[in-house]
Design a protein around this motif. Sequence first.
Motif, mmCIF file in Angstrom:
data_model
loop_
_atom_site.group_PDB
_atom_site.id
_atom_site.type_symbol
_atom_site.label_atom_id
_atom_site.label_comp_id
_atom_site.label_asym_id
_atom_site.label_seq_id
_atom_site.Cartn_x
_atom_site.Cartn_y
_atom_site.Cartn_z
ATOM 1 N N UNK A 21 -36.317 -35.656 62.772
ATOM 2 C CA UNK A 21 -35.342 -36.221 63.710
ATOM 3 C C UNK A 21 -34.979 -35.151 64.734
ATOM 4 N N UNK A 22 -35.450 -35.342 65.979
ATOM 5 C CA UNK A 22 -35.235 -34.343 67.030
ATOM 6 C C UNK A 22 -34.653 -35.005 68.273
ATOM 7 N N UNK A 23 -34.106 -34.166 69.153
ATOM 8 C CA UNK A 23 -33.714 -34.576 70.499
ATOM 9 C C UNK A 23 -34.673 -33.915 71.468
ATOM 10 N N UNK A 24 -35.189 -34.689 72.418
ATOM 11 C CA UNK A 24 -36.098 -34.173 73.437
ATOM 12 C C UNK A 24 -35.423 -34.362 74.793
ATOM 13 N N UNK A 25 -35.346 -33.277 75.564
ATOM 14 C CA UNK A 25 -34.676 -33.314 76.869
ATOM 15 C C UNK A 25 -35.692 -33.062 77.971
ATOM 16 N N UNK A 34 -29.846 -32.845 86.424
ATOM 17 C CA UNK A 34 -30.064 -34.092 85.683
ATOM 18 C C UNK A 34 -31.006 -33.855 84.503
ATOM 19 N N UNK A 35 -30.671 -34.442 83.370
ATOM 20 C CA UNK A 35 -31.509 -34.372 82.176
ATOM 21 C C UNK A 35 -31.545 -35.748 81.533
ATOM 22 N N UNK A 73 -31.317 -43.269 74.377
ATOM 23 C CA UNK A 73 -31.651 -42.741 75.696
ATOM 24 C C UNK A 73 -30.361 -42.262 76.343
ATOM 25 N N UNK A 74 -30.363 -41.025 76.804
ATOM 26 C CA UNK A 74 -29.175 -40.428 77.414
ATOM 27 C C UNK A 74 -29.519 -39.933 78.817
ATOM 28 N N UNK A 75 -28.598 -40.113 79.744
ATOM 29 C CA UNK A 75 -28.741 -39.557 81.090
ATOM 30 C C UNK A 75 -27.565 -38.597 81.283
ATOM 31 N N UNK A 76 -27.855 -37.329 81.459
ATOM 32 C CA UNK A 76 -26.810 -36.313 81.545
ATOM 33 C C UNK A 76 -26.878 -35.586 82.881
ATOM 34 N N UNK A 77 -25.689 -35.285 83.418
ATOM 35 C CA UNK A 77 -25.594 -34.523 84.657
ATOM 36 C C UNK A 77 -24.713 -33.304 84.392
ATOM 37 N N UNK A 78 -25.259 -32.121 84.642
ATOM 38 C CA UNK A 78 -24.529 -30.870 84.461
ATOM 39 C C UNK A 78 -24.114 -30.350 85.821
ATOM 40 N N UNK A 79 -22.795 -30.244 86.010
ATOM 41 C CA UNK A 79 -22.259 -29.782 87.280
ATOM 42 C C UNK A 79 -21.086 -28.843 87.022
ATOM 43 N N UNK A 84 -21.593 -34.564 82.163
ATOM 44 C CA UNK A 84 -21.178 -35.965 82.114
ATOM 45 C C UNK A 84 -22.368 -36.769 81.611
ATOM 46 N N UNK A 85 -22.118 -37.617 80.627
ATOM 47 C CA UNK A 85 -23.143 -38.477 80.041
ATOM 48 C C UNK A 85 -22.984 -39.863 80.666
ATOM 49 N N UNK A 86 -24.029 -40.341 81.331
ATOM 50 C CA UNK A 86 -23.997 -41.640 82.009
ATOM 51 C C UNK A 86 -24.705 -42.696 81.176
#
Length: 144
Positions: A21-25, A34-35, A73-79, A84-86
């Motif tokens: 069980x992994x997370x892939x970015x 954006x990730x 499925x995650x959409x992340x923005x680092x600022x 912030x997770x969208x």
Amino acid sequence: TKVISAIDGVVAFIKEQAPGDAEVFIQPKEGSMWTVGYDHIANVAVKKGDSIKAGAIIGEPALQNNGLTRFELQINKDENGTTTHYCPSTLLAANVKEGILSGLSAMQNKWEQQTGLDLYDLAVQNPVGCAKATLSSEEAEGRL
């Protein structure tokens, strides 16, 4: 079932959460704000630094404690040091949004009817597929 990349990009990071069980970015380009994150992936088919195309196989949904497989499925923005997770459904193009959200609602209802399990409460989803349109890191990680 295979999990495929939603975007062209580069594999920025892979986090092993538990065996199988992994997370892939994936980022559109290295260092992007954006990730796109794929959580609960088994049999990971990519490695950090790989350049991939939309549609490339990332892995498979991971087996959960209830005996079912799933992924997120995650959409992340680092600022400015803040993530912030969208909700992915908030970022759909206007010309496809209605059809995709309708199909997602129908899929959730059909899955519950076929399995007899009550996992999705469409009444509290805002937008469809998510509890909220955005989450802070603390909310996304269950710390709030």
